[in-house]
Design a protein around this motif. Structure first.
Motif, mmCIF file in Angstrom:
data_model
loop_
_atom_site.group_PDB
_atom_site.id
_atom_site.type_symbol
_atom_site.label_atom_id
_atom_site.label_comp_id
_atom_site.label_asym_id
_atom_site.label_seq_id
_atom_site.Cartn_x
_atom_site.Cartn_y
_atom_site.Cartn_z
ATOM 1 N N ARG A 1 33.952 36.162 43.967
ATOM 2 C CA ARG A 1 35.064 36.752 43.703
ATOM 3 C C ARG A 1 35.604 37.074 41.956
ATOM 4 O O ARG A 1 35.607 37.499 41.863
ATOM 5 N N GLY B 1 33.952 40.450 43.216
ATOM 6 C CA GLY B 1 35.548 40.590 43.661
ATOM 7 C C GLY B 1 35.902 42.458 42.830
ATOM 8 O O GLY B 1 35.525 42.335 41.723
ATOM 9 N N THR B 2 36.270 43.298 43.190
ATOM 10 C CA THR B 2 37.225 44.112 42.979
ATOM 11 C C THR B 2 38.483 43.885 41.373
ATOM 12 O O THR B 2 39.462 42.739 42.330
ATOM 13 N N ASN C 1 41.182 42.947 39.659
ATOM 14 C CA ASN C 1 42.235 43.351 39.118
ATOM 15 C C ASN C 1 43.513 42.133 38.710
ATOM 16 O O ASN C 1 42.710 40.805 39.412
ATOM 17 N N TRP D 1 41.076 39.034 39.767
ATOM 18 C CA TRP D 1 39.804 38.635 40.853
ATOM 19 C C TRP D 1 38.973 39.584 39.355
ATOM 20 O O TRP D 1 39.587 40.348 38.719
ATOM 21 N N SER E 1 32.077 47.170 43.486
ATOM 22 C CA SER E 1 33.971 47.472 44.631
ATOM 23 C C SER E 1 33.902 47.698 46.211
ATOM 24 O O SER E 1 33.666 48.928 46.838
ATOM 25 N N SER F 1 35.497 47.046 49.569
ATOM 26 C CA SER F 1 36.946 46.251 50.448
ATOM 27 C C SER F 1 35.927 44.757 51.208
ATOM 28 O O SER F 1 37.067 43.970 51.820
ATOM 29 N N ASP G 1 35.620 41.959 49.611
ATOM 30 C CA ASP G 1 36.635 41.437 49.054
ATOM 31 C C ASP G 1 37.553 40.412 50.493
ATOM 32 O O ASP G 1 38.064 39.261 50.407
ATOM 33 N N LYS G 2 37.783 41.518 51.402
ATOM 34 C CA LYS G 2 38.302 40.345 52.577
ATOM 35 C C LYS G 2 37.723 39.392 53.667
ATOM 36 O O LYS G 2 38.505 38.670 53.080
#
Length: 526
Positions: free
Chosen positions: A434, A438-439, A441, A446, A455, A457, A460-461
Motif C-alpha cells: 500500500r 500503491g497508486t 492518493n 496510499w 500504478s 489497478s 491496488d484492487k
C-alpha cells in the motif's frame, strides 16, 4: 575502495583493543550509553515516518498496541481489542496510566493523537497511511473507544501500533519544534526528555511512574555515530556500552573478543530499488553521450526486469554484505503476512538482461545515475557501487551518487531520482505494498513512499481486498496475490533482507528485535 575501508575499521579495532580500559568495559552503572547508527531528525512522533525517529519516539510515548521482539502484536495503552463487525474495532484502554507531567491518560488523548497526523500538512513522510481509513471515532466510556471505517478493514490493530499517543493538553497548540526542544514532549513512555543535540546525542531520564515497570537505567545517552569506524571505536574504548549495526567487516573478529557479546536476528527490513516509471523524460536517464532521452526506459517492464537480472544477489550478499543478509524476492521478510514463497529471486543472467534491453529498443544500453544514502543501511554506499558495476556489464553506463540521509530522503521523496535505494520494514505485505507501490492518493494516504510513481489497478484492487479482510487467511492470500502481480511487474526491485546486529560489553543483555529497533529499556544487566 572497499578493502581500504575495511583496513581502516580494522586499524581502529587493533589500536583500541590494545589500549582499552578493562574497567570501562566491565563496569556496571545506573547510566546507559548507546551508539546509534542513524540520525534522529525529529522528536515529534507524528512528523516523519522513518525508523530512527520511530524508535526514539518509543522511549517517550506508547501506542495503543505494541510490537514485541518477534514482530507480534501485544497490549500497549490498550489492554485488548476486537472487531465488533467488519467496519468497527473496539479498544479497551489501560487504567491508571499517567503522562510525564502527572496528568491522566484519557480517551480524548487517543482521539487527538489519531487526528494529529493529518493536521501536519508539512510532513515530509506522513503517518496518514495508518489513519486515513478511520472515518469515525467514538468514546463509548472513559476506557473504551470504537474506530469505524468506510469499508471492511482487517489490520486496524497493526495500523494503530504505528501511532504514538501524545498528551492533548501538551500538544494541541504545539509545533514540531516544541517537541524537539522538549516543551511538548509529554508522553506515557519509559523515559522523560532531558536534552536533544541534533546530530550528536539525545539524553533521557527514567520515568519512575511508567506503567510497564521501571527501566534499569536512571539516565540513558544516545550517541549519534553514523559512521561505522567511530561507532565501533566508541564501543571498544568504553565510550558507549552498546552499539547497533556492527560493521560487517569486523564482526567475526569481534566475536572472538571475550569482552563483548552479540545479538543478531534477520530483520523485517528489505533493501530494494525504486525506479522512476513516469512517462516522458527522467532526470538521471540519458544516452551514453549524456543527452536526456525523450522517453524514459525505466517505464518499460522489460528494462526493469533486465536491471533485476543484471544483479548477482548471491555475490552481493556474500561479499558486499559479508553474509549479513539474504537475497530477497519479496518486500517483506520470510514468515510475515503476505510473504509469497512462490516468488523466486531473479536469477543472475547478464546475457538475458542484454536481450531484454535490445527487445525494449536499447541494444546499446543508455546512461543512468543511481542514488542512495551513505549513512543509513548496512554497507549502503557499497551496495549502490556494487549494483552500478553490475549494470555497467549489461551496457547501462552507470554513475553513482550517494548522500547523507538528511539530504537524500528529502530529494528522493520529490521523485527527483531515476533509480533510488530504499530500505523498508513492515510486519505485513499489504501494508508495505500500500505504501510503496500503491497508486499515490492523498485522500486515502496510499503511495506515500511510492517514489517511482508506479500504478497498477490490479495491484491496488488486491491490496484493498487484503486490507479489507478480517479473516486472516483470506487477507494473507490476497496479500500474496498482490505481491505476485507487483513484483512480477518489477514495480520495485528487491535486493536483500538484512540482518540486525547489536554488540555490547559483557554484563549486558538485549533481545534482538525483528524491527531492528534499539530500545534502552530492553537492555538489562546480567
Amino acid at each position: 575502495m572497499f578493502k581500504s575501508r575495511r583496513k581502516t575499521i580494522s586499524a581502529w579495532i587493533l589500536a583500541l583493543t590494545i589500549g582499552m580500559s578493562t574497567s570501562a568495559a566491565s563496569s556496571l552503572a545506573a547510566d546507559l550509553r548507546l551508539g546509534l547508527s542513524a540520525h534522529v531528525s525529529s522528536l515529534d512522533p507524528h512528523y516523519l515516518n522513518i525508523a530512527p525517529n520511530v524508535a526514539m519516539s518509543a522511549h517517550f510515548f506508547d501506542a495503543l498496541v505494541n510490537i514485541d521482539a518477534d514482530g507480534k502484536l501485544v497490549p500497549g495503552l490498550a489492554t485488548s481489542w476486537r472487531a465488533v463487525d467488519a467496519t468497527t474495532w473496539e479498544f479497551t484502554l489501560r487504567k491508571g496510566v499517567k503522562f510525564h507531567d502527572g496528568s491522566d491518560f484519557t480517551a480524548q488523548d487517543v482521539i487527538f493523537s489519531l487526528d494529529r497526523p493529518a493536521a501536519l500538512t508539512n510532513s515530509p513522510g506522513p503517518f496518514t497511511a495508518y489513519t486515513k481509513q478511520i472515518i469515525g471515532k467514538k468514546i463509548v466510556d472513559p476506557y473504551t473507544i470504537r474506530l469505524t471505517t468506510a469499508a471492511p478493514y482487517g489490520p486496524m490493530a497493526l495500523d494503530v501500533s504505528a501511532i504514538f499517543i501524545v498528551s492533548k493538553k501538551a500538544a494541541e497548540k504545539a509545533s514540531t519544534d516544541d517537541f524537539n526542544n522538549g516543551k511538548a514532549l509529554i508522553g506515557t513512555g519509559p523515559y522523560k526528555f532531558a536534552s536533544f543535540k541534533r546530530g550528536d546525542r539525545i539524553e533521557v531520564v527514567r520515568n519512575d511512574s511508567y506503567w510497564g515497570g521501571k527501566s534499569d537505567w536512571d539516565k540513558v545517552t544516545f550517541r549519534i555515530i553514523a559512521n561505522s569506524a567511530p561507532r565501533l571505536a566508541a564501543l571498544l574504548s568504553g565510550d558507549v556500552d552498546a552499539i547497533e549495526n556492527v560493521p560487517t567487516a569486523d564482526l567475526s573478529r569481534l566475536k572472538r573478543n571475550d569482552k563483548f557479546k552479540f545479538e543478531q536476528k534477520i530483520s523485517w527490513r528489505t533493501i530494494f530499488w525504486h525506479l522512476d516509471q513516469q512517462g516522458g523524460t527522467s532526470k538521471y536517464v540519458t544516452d551514453k553521450a549524456g543527452k536526456p532521452l525523450a522517453k524514459n526506459p525505466l517505464s518499460d517492464p522489460r528494462v526493469r526486469q533486465a536491471i533485476s537480472m543484471a544483479i548477482n544477489r548471491k555475490a552481493m550478499v556474500e561479499r558486499t554484505m559479508e553474509g549479513l543478509a539474504v537475497p530477497a524476492s519479496n518486500i517483506v521478510a520470510p514468515g510475515l503476512v503476505g510473504y509469497n514463497d512462490a516468488l523466486k529471486v531473479d536469477a543472475y543472467d547478464p546475457e538475458g538482461a542484454k536481450k531484454l534491453l535490445a527487445e525494449a529498443g536499447y541494444p546499446d544500453g543508455f546512461g543512468l545515475t543511481i542514488h542512495g544514502p551513505n549513512d543509513r543501511y548496512i554497507n549502503d554506499e557499497q551496495v549502490v557501487q556494487t549494483v552500478a558495476q553490475f549494470l555497467n556489464r549489461i551496457g547501462i553506463q552507470t554513475k553513482v551518487q550517494t548522500l547523507p540521509l538528511s539530504v537524500y530522503f528529502g530529494r528522493a521523496r520529490t521523485g527527483e531520482f531515476s533509480m533510488a535505494l530504499l530500505g523498508w520494514g513492515t510486519l505485513a505485505g499489504d501494508f508495505g505494498l500500500r505504501t510503496l507501490v500503491g497508486t499515490p492518493n492523498q485522500t486515502t494516504g496510499w503511495g506515500t513512499w511510492n517514489w517511482g510513481k508506479y500504478s497498477n489497478s490490479a495491484v491496488d484492487k488486491l491490496i484493498a481486498s487484503s486490507l479489507g479482510s478480517v479473516d486472516q487467511a483470506k487477507r494473507n492470500d490476497f496479500a500474496k496475490q498482490a505481491a505476485a502481480v507487483a513484483l512480477q511487474d518489477h514495480a520495485v526491485i528487491p535486493l536483500h533482507h538484512q540482518y540486525a546486529t547489536w554488540a555490547m560489553r559483557k554484563g549486558l543483555k538485549y533481545t534482538a528485535r525483528t524491527d531492528e529497533f534499539t530500545f534502552a529499556n530492553q537492555f538489562h544487566s546480567e
